[in-house]
Design an enzyme around this catalytic site. Structure first.
Site: not given
Ligand code: PAF
Length: 283
Positions: A34-37, A61, A176
């Site tokens: 999204h725009a944040g990325h 995770q 964002l």
């Molecule tokens: O923030 C995320 O999207 C994930 O935790 C990351 C840092 C890409 C690790 O998988």
């Protein structure tokens, strides 16, 4: 834009860039961009000659009852966005490349990984620090960019890099927000329309707590209880709402000047996290 799922191909390109004297930034993501990325990418482009974005939905995770299987995977759209934003390399490794059979080594930042979000998601941050270490070892970037939305993740990664002398400089980018204040997140797509209407209350509550602290309120523990109750009454299932020291996320006391308020809630089936920074240094 180059795209590869091969470590060898990535490392070949990285070597070529290094030989040309270029520096390299890594933006690790789990996709559904999204725009944040894109903001993280833009920041990376101001700091480095070459930008690598990784997309890997990291199984380690996610807890057993979490959303690994349903996590939104939108590689075609993501690739278009990254191409449009002139990213140099998109790295999309297979799970078997990252975790070949028999892999049993983890990287853990103790204590910090067990509080706040770590208390409700045991093992989550070890999954994060393990994949980030692997991505750093694979790509060997000069710097890496993370969003402040995941403030505990950012703090843990900074500590890991410091503790293990990892030669990657960590940069962060402010969260964002949508026009109503909701922090942008891939998981917002899980919200139904009723929950989406309620969701901005989370940031409003954080902003109100910040105003109170700036106005001189210092009984942080009492405030936390009040805001937990307010969030519950508004329809959230709050997990925690904590006024913390910004440097190590321990519980803040009256003498602390640089604070972050961290919160996590469930709204329907969606888990939302958010935070707000408070600086009392000038007051
Ligand atoms: O923030 C995320 O999207 C994930 O935790 C990351 C840092 C890409 C690790 O998988």
């Amino acid at each position: 834009m180059h795209q590869t799922n091969s470590i060898a191909e990535l490392q070949h390109l990285v070597r070529t860039w290094r030989q040309a004297g270029e520096n390299i930034a890594l933006v690790p993501t789990m996709g559904n961009l999204h725009a944040g990325h894109i903001n993280l990418v833009k920041r990376a482009q101001t700091l480095a000659n070459r930008v690598i974005v990784s997309i890997f939905v990291n199984p380690t995770q996610f807890g057993p009852n979490e959303d690994y299987t349903n996590y939104p995977r939108t590689l075609t759209e993501d690739t278009e966005k990254l191409t449009k934003n002139s990213v140099d390399l998109l790295f999309t490794p297979e799970c078997s490349t990252i975790y070949p059979p028999g892999a049993s080594t983890q990287v853990s930042v103790h204590d910090l990984s067990e509080i706040h979000c770590g208390a409700a998601r045991p093992g989550h941050f070890t999954g994060v620090t393990t994949i980030i270490t692997k991505l750093f070892n694979i790509a060997q970037p000069d710097l890496a960019i993370f969003g402040e939305k995941d403030f505990q993740q950012l703090t843990i990664i900074r500590k890991m890099v410091h503790d293990l002398n990892i030669p990657v400089s960590i940069h962060s980018v402010p969260t964002l927000r949508e026009s109503d204040g909701l922090a942008m997140s891939s998981r917002n797509s899980y919200l139904n329309s009723e929950d989406r209407t309620l969701a901005p209350i989370l940031y409003q509550t954080l902003s109100e707590a910040k105003r109170q602290i700036e106005a001189g309120k210092s009984d942080f523990r009492k405030m936390e209880l009040v805001y937990l109750q307010q969030l519950q009454q508004a329809g959230f299932q709050p997990e925690y709402f904590s006024v913390c020291r910004i440097d190590n996320l321990s519980i803040a006391t009256i003498t602390d000047k640089e604070l972050v308020i961290l919160t996590a809630v469930k709204l329907g089936k969606t888990r939302l996290i958010d935070n707000i920074l408070v600086s009392l240094s000038d007051s």
